[in-house]
Design a protein around this motif. Structure first.
Motif, PDB file in Angstrom:
ATOM      1  N   ILE A 174      -3.641  53.650 -14.630  1.00 29.49           N
ATOM      2  CA  ILE A 174      -3.982  52.371 -15.264  1.00 29.49           C
ATOM      3  C   ILE A 174      -3.244  51.220 -14.577  1.00 29.49           C
ATOM      4  N   LEU A 175      -1.934  51.375 -14.438  1.00 28.82           N
ATOM      5  CA  LEU A 175      -1.143  50.295 -13.849  1.00 28.82           C
ATOM      6  C   LEU A 175      -1.537  50.050 -12.391  1.00 28.82           C
ATOM      7  N   GLY A 176      -1.704  51.137 -11.654  1.00 30.48           N
ATOM      8  CA  GLY A 176      -2.055  51.011 -10.247  1.00 30.48           C
ATOM      9  C   GLY A 176      -3.401  50.328 -10.061  1.00 30.48           C
ATOM     10  N   ASN A 177      -4.381  50.784 -10.811  1.00 28.36           N
ATOM     11  CA  ASN A 177      -5.718  50.209 -10.684  1.00 28.36           C
ATOM     12  C   ASN A 177      -5.755  48.753 -11.135  1.00 28.36           C
ATOM     13  N   ALA A 178      -5.008  48.459 -12.223  1.00 26.48           N
ATOM     14  CA  ALA A 178      -4.971  47.068 -12.690  1.00 26.48           C
ATOM     15  C   ALA A 178      -4.342  46.180 -11.618  1.00 26.48           C
ATOM     16  N   LEU A 183      -6.863  45.358  -8.988  1.00 27.29           N
ATOM     17  CA  LEU A 183      -7.816  44.350  -9.451  1.00 27.29           C
ATOM     18  C   LEU A 183      -7.210  42.949  -9.381  1.00 27.29           C
ATOM     19  N   LEU A 184      -5.927  42.853  -9.707  1.00 23.42           N
ATOM     20  CA  LEU A 184      -5.279  41.546  -9.725  1.00 23.42           C
ATOM     21  C   LEU A 184      -5.001  41.016  -8.328  1.00 23.42           C
ATOM     22  N   LYS A 185      -4.682  41.921  -7.415  1.00 25.22           N
ATOM     23  CA  LYS A 185      -4.175  41.511  -6.123  1.00 25.22           C
ATOM     24  C   LYS A 185      -5.282  41.303  -5.088  1.00 25.22           C
ATOM     25  N   GLU A 186      -6.147  42.294  -5.008  1.00 30.53           N
ATOM     26  CA  GLU A 186      -7.159  42.247  -3.948  1.00 30.53           C
ATOM     27  C   GLU A 186      -8.302  41.337  -4.378  1.00 30.53           C
ATOM     28  N   LYS A 187      -8.461  40.255  -3.656  1.00 27.11           N
ATOM     29  CA  LYS A 187      -9.530  39.330  -4.017  1.00 27.11           C
ATOM     30  C   LYS A 187     -10.874  39.766  -3.433  1.00 27.11           C
ATOM     31  N   SER A 188     -10.797  40.607  -2.397  1.00 23.49           N
ATOM     32  CA  SER A 188     -12.030  40.869  -1.652  1.00 23.49           C
ATOM     33  C   SER A 188     -12.645  42.238  -1.954  1.00 23.49           C
ATOM     34  N   LYS A 232     -14.959  47.392  -7.761  1.00 22.55           N
ATOM     35  CA  LYS A 232     -14.350  46.834  -8.963  1.00 22.55           C
ATOM     36  C   LYS A 232     -14.759  47.651 -10.181  1.00 22.55           C
ATOM     37  N   GLU A 233     -16.058  47.946 -10.217  1.00 20.55           N
ATOM     38  CA  GLU A 233     -16.564  48.674 -11.368  1.00 20.55           C
ATOM     39  C   GLU A 233     -15.949  50.071 -11.430  1.00 20.55           C
TER      40      GLU A 233
END
Lengths: 339, 232
Positions: free
Chosen positions: A129-133, A136-141, A147-148
């Motif tokens: 959960i933490l890693g995936n979140a 999502l927050l960091k990688e804009k591209s 993402k899904e």
């Protein structure tokens, strides 16, 4: 503490008899002190793995045998030399101290296993959960599809944690006391339906066969739902990539309700099948499959709490878990309300 | 897109933020109250269309809030609750709440609850002499039920139970409530009647009675009759 079954008395009592026989033959050669020490052996044996009640029972038997057979006057309960009363007290003291220490060591061991298992089984999904979140927050591209997928993974991990927490809460409820059981009339079919809801749309491959005239069952609904969720969860985890379906059946026999859950799998060695329901046991060959041994051990606790029986065996093309729940209170439907 | 105002009464910031975000996606406006006192004031000054109410609040019992709101309006109240207090949920429903979601819940679940609660409060006029839900038609006067056009053989109790469910679609019906309405006052605790009849009714109206579509069990609380006709 799990229940201490009467079977565990067999070894110390057998020892007791052997020692008594041995002692009767060699009393003169060995002398009184050795006789006393020999009679401590069964006390030590039971103290190491029994509970206080069992130790005290075996100690009492030892003391009585020692008194009646060797302490003068022989073959009587009376004791001429009061010194022997101290021997009897020492018997009890030894039994008490060893049992006390053994129980403490055992519960520490259980705590260790529990902590290790928990920290692994909670931290794994938490890490996901933490890693995936963070991604999502960091990688804009990130692509929409990625993402899904990441979001789905977060959700799956959350569900996994939720299920484990529920299992632990229910487990705590049983272990605290049987007084916490909430008995009511349960519809087993409904219970299976509720359990299936936990798996959302993943349950399509499960075939269910339930006796048409199954009566209501007197049990703890929440625990029975937990039982079914864990059995289904287990069946899904260990089905691997097999395409053959999981099968659940519920049948009524004269004095029991029988629930079986079958999943395709390679055969499992007999010893593993037996140990599967032990606390936090996991088959060696399945180290890469997520989940803890908690699932099946709580199944056993739930079945035990209903005075039932659970076992696993190799069936054709897979393994089958069979639960027998004795009917302790028979439901007689009140016909007058049917019309 | 709707612009209804939702009052969120929740003291946990993480949850209220998440609720706010979920509802914003569905096109609702939101106001957040962290305690009952504040909630009551917001309710009186802003006239929200929907209330989401967490039961465990720092300054007291959500049930009294439900009762206060119910004295003035019938707007949907949806209780947000932690899993272990089913009795609290039942009490809240009895106090006048419309529905509940249990933490953790999904956005899909929440929007479904809100939508069906709104449909209800807009007012369902029971259509004349028959009720239709999916492939089930219940004819009130003729006392007949059809599934996929075929008449079902229901006992009178099964019929009354189904009728009660179909007249209250998409809402939580507590066990005591159903027993009282279908069997009568004094039967509120006879859960086993309900279990037995729901089981037999499912065998007749559900395609797969182990995976019920219509009569859904709300564990430890009651049942919900799913009806997806949009005309409701």
């Amino acid at each position: 503490m799990t229940h201490f079954s009467y079977k565990n008395y067999i070894i110390p009592i057998f020892l007791q008899l052997t020692i008594t026989g041995f002692g009767m033959l060699f009393t003169d050669a060995l002398g009184m002190v050795n006789m006393a020490l020999i009679h401590l052996i069964p006390v030590l044996v039971i103290a190491v793995y029994g509970d206080m009640k069992a130790t005290m029972l075996i100690t009492t038997i030892s003391v009585i045998l020692f008194d009646v057979l060797y302490v003068p006057p022989k073959y009587s309960f009376s004791v001429h030399d009061l010194l022997y009363v101290w021997s009897f007290i020492l018997f009890y003291a030894v039994g008490y101290i060893i049992t006390f220490q053994a129980i403490r060591l055992r519960s520490n061991a259980i705590k260790d296993i529990l902590l290790n298992t928990l920290s692994h089984d909670l931290k794994t999904p938490l890490a996901s959960i933490l890693g995936n979140a963070a991604i999502l927050l960091k990688e804009k591209s990130i692509s929409e599809a990625d993402k899904e997928e990441i979001a789905h993974q977060i959700k799956r991990s959350g569900i996994q944690m939720n299920r484990l927490i529920q299992t632990l809460l229910d487990s705590a409820r049983i272990q605290n006391s049987k007084a916490f059981m909430r008995y009511e009339w349960c519809d087993i079919q409904d219970i299976i339906g509720i359990a299936l809801q936990e798996f959302n749309r993943d349950d399509k491959g499960i075939r269910i066969a339930i006796d048409h005239d199954l009566p209501l069952y007197w049990g703890d609904e929440a625990l029975l739902i937990r039982l079914m969720v864990n059995l289904i969860d287990n069946a899904m985890k260990y089905s691997g990539y097999s395409s053959s379906p999981i099968r659940i059946s519920v049948t009524m026999q004269t004095s029991e309700i029988i629930i079986t859950v079958f999943n395709p799998s390679d055969p499992i060695p007999k010893t593993d099948l037996r140990d599967m329901f032990e606390k936090f046991y996991r088959l060696d060959s399945t180290g890469d499959i997520k989940g803890s041994g908690i699932g099946l051990s709580i199944c056993k606790e739930i079945v035990d709490a209903h005075n039932g029986y659970i076992e696993a065996y190799n069936a054709e093309g897979g393994i089958e878990v069979r639960v027998a729940l004795p009917i302790e209170k028979l439901y007689t439907s009140n016909k007058e309300y049917i019309s | 897109m709707t612009k209804d105002l939702v009052l969120i009464v929740e003291d946990d910031l993480a949850i209220s933020k998440m609720l706010h975000y979920m509802l914003k996606q569905d096109g609702y406006k939101c106001m957040i109250s962290e305690n009952l006192k504040n909630a009551l004031r917001t309710f009186q000054t802003h006239n929200p269309e929907i209330i989401l109410l967490d039961l465990g609040l720092p300054d007291g019992d959500g049930k009294s809030f439900i009762k206060t709101v119910r004295k003035e309006t019938t707007i949907p109240i949806i209780v947000v609750s932690a899993r272990h207090d089913e009795q609290e949920i039942v009490a809240a429903l009895d106090a006048g709440a419309d529905d509940y979601v249990i933490k953790p819940f999904s956005d899909i679940e929440l929007s479904a609850r809100i939508r069906s609660a709104q449909r209800r409060s807009i007012g369902v006029s029971p259509s004349h002499d028959s009720i239709v839900c999916g492939d089930i038609i219940l004819e009130l006067d003729a006392l007949v039920v059809y599934k996929k056009g075929i008449a079902l053989n229901l006992t009178p109790t099964e019929f009354n139970l189904l009728k009660y469910f179909m007249m209250h679609p998409n809402q939580v019906l507590t066990h005591a409530n159903v027993l009282k309405e279908v069997w009568g006052v004094g039967y509120q605790n006879e859960m086993h009647y309900l279990r037995t009849f729901v089981n037999s009714l499912r065998k007749k109206i559900e395609d797969d009675s182990s995976r019920p579509h219509y009569i859904v069990t709300q564990m430890r609380v009651g049942y919900r009759f799913n009806c997806e006709n949009e005309k409701l």
